[in-house]
Motif scaffolding. Structure first.
Motif, mmCIF file in Angstrom:
data_model
loop_
_atom_site.group_PDB
_atom_site.id
_atom_site.type_symbol
_atom_site.label_atom_id
_atom_site.label_comp_id
_atom_site.label_asym_id
_atom_site.label_seq_id
_atom_site.Cartn_x
_atom_site.Cartn_y
_atom_site.Cartn_z
ATOM 1 N N LEU A 137 -1.324 4.033 6.256
ATOM 2 C CA LEU A 137 -0.486 2.978 6.838
ATOM 3 C C LEU A 137 -1.095 1.532 6.186
ATOM 4 O O LEU A 137 -0.385 0.543 6.371
ATOM 5 C CB LEU A 137 -0.811 3.135 8.242
ATOM 6 N N LEU A 138 -2.652 1.476 6.177
ATOM 7 C CA LEU A 138 -3.186 0.245 5.756
ATOM 8 C C LEU A 138 -2.801 0.142 4.325
ATOM 9 O O LEU A 138 -2.367 -1.122 4.143
ATOM 10 C CB LEU A 138 -4.598 0.547 5.575
ATOM 11 N N GLY A 139 -2.587 1.064 3.419
ATOM 12 C CA GLY A 139 -1.894 0.942 1.949
ATOM 13 C C GLY A 139 -0.608 0.389 2.031
ATOM 14 O O GLY A 139 -0.079 -0.537 1.246
ATOM 15 N N VAL A 162 -3.162 -3.731 2.452
ATOM 16 C CA VAL A 162 -4.582 -3.966 3.024
ATOM 17 C C VAL A 162 -5.382 -3.567 1.911
ATOM 18 O O VAL A 162 -5.163 -2.362 1.432
ATOM 19 C CB VAL A 162 -4.907 -3.337 4.198
ATOM 20 N N GLN A 163 -6.119 -4.399 1.131
ATOM 21 C CA GLN A 163 -7.151 -4.193 0.028
ATOM 22 C C GLN A 163 -8.248 -3.714 0.351
ATOM 23 O O GLN A 163 -8.987 -4.650 1.261
ATOM 24 C CB GLN A 163 -6.899 -5.239 -0.937
ATOM 25 N N LEU A 164 -8.836 -2.753 -0.110
ATOM 26 C CA LEU A 164 -10.273 -2.207 0.038
ATOM 27 C C LEU A 164 -10.776 -1.881 -1.304
ATOM 28 O O LEU A 164 -10.101 -1.512 -2.166
ATOM 29 C CB LEU A 164 -10.369 -1.104 1.011
ATOM 30 N N PHE A 221 -9.650 6.459 2.124
ATOM 31 C CA PHE A 221 -9.495 5.897 0.914
ATOM 32 C C PHE A 221 -8.435 6.744 0.296
ATOM 33 O O PHE A 221 -7.756 6.565 -0.875
ATOM 34 C CB PHE A 221 -11.013 5.988 -0.093
ATOM 35 N N HIS A 222 -8.531 8.104 0.652
ATOM 36 C CA HIS A 222 -7.367 9.211 -0.005
ATOM 37 C C HIS A 222 -6.037 8.549 0.397
ATOM 38 O O HIS A 222 -5.013 8.496 -0.238
ATOM 39 C CB HIS A 222 -7.552 10.518 0.310
ATOM 40 N N GLY A 223 -5.974 8.181 1.873
ATOM 41 C CA GLY A 223 -4.856 7.750 2.251
ATOM 42 C C GLY A 223 -4.468 6.539 1.451
ATOM 43 O O GLY A 223 -3.315 6.042 1.557
ATOM 44 N N LEU A 224 -5.423 5.631 1.442
ATOM 45 C CA LEU A 224 -5.152 4.108 0.933
ATOM 46 C C LEU A 224 -4.199 4.168 -0.629
ATOM 47 O O LEU A 224 -3.429 3.408 -1.050
ATOM 48 C CB LEU A 224 -6.389 3.387 0.474
#
Length: 205
Positions: free
Chosen positions: A91-93, A97-99, A138-141
């Motif tokens: 959802l963040l990706g 949203v950048q991490l 991070f997998h989700g991103l």
């Protein structure tokens, strides 16, 4: 065979060769494996063809089964934490949203989950969910970034989550079956995943 028994030299060589070959199939994160029509099915297939995601998800299930002290809800904390935080990361990706260090953290997840399988480290309740959940973000991103411009992102993401749950269940089943048989085999599987993670980290350095 004792709990600390080691595989034969031939088996060790085969496992090391497998770990060395795995990076060629890793990080399949672009274009959802080349699909032009994104839907539930293409999303379902995607985690099965990216070896980094597949190895991490199965390893979480293996660890949960091998480290559990008894059958019951305790088995599900790791898989639930991973799937839930993967969804959050996706959802963040999707929102852009950048991490930093997404790929290194995915590689690190393989190292950590592999070592957890080797050690059979028992972690109770929500702590187990948090340990694997941090990496699942991070997998989700990675999934979310590749789907950000897709009109069918939600259908594709649903397929990815369904495959994630099934991979966790496969790991749980395998781990439970191996709890009392050939103690070196699950340890060797965990070692392969950990070596895979180290190899990916080295390639990203």
């Amino acid at each position: 065979m004792s709990f600390f028994a080691l595989p034969s030299p031939r088996a060790l060589r085969a496992l090391l060769a497998l770990a060395a070959a795995l990076p060629a199939a890793a990080f399949a994160h672009t274009g959802v494996d080349g699909h032009t029509h994104l839907d539930f099915f293409s999303g379902f297939v995607h985690p099965l063809t990216g070896m980094d995601h597949l190895a991490a998800m199965v390893a979480v299930g293996l660890w949960s089964a091998l480290a559990a002290r008894r059958a019951g809800p305790e088995l599900l904390w790791g898989p639930m934490g991973f799937a839930g935080m993967l969804l959050l990361g996706a959802l963040l990706g999707l929102q852009g949203v950048q991490l930093p260090a997404v790929e290194p953290m995915i590689a690190a997840s393989l190292l950590v989950t592999g070592l957890l399988v080797v050690a059979r480290w028992h972690v109770a309740g929500i702590a187990a969910a948090l340990i694997v959940g941090v990496f699942a973000v991070f997998h989700g991103l990675a999934h979310g970034y590749e789907l950000a411009a897709a009109p069918s992102a939600w259908a594709t993401l649903s397929g990815m989550l369904a495959a994630t749950v099934l991979l966790h269940l496969a790991g749980l089943g395998a781990g439970w079956a191996l709890r009392s048989a050939n103690a070196w085999l699950p340890r060797a599987a965990g070692a392969v995943v950990a070596i895979f993670g180290v190899t990916l980290l080295a390639r990203l350095a």
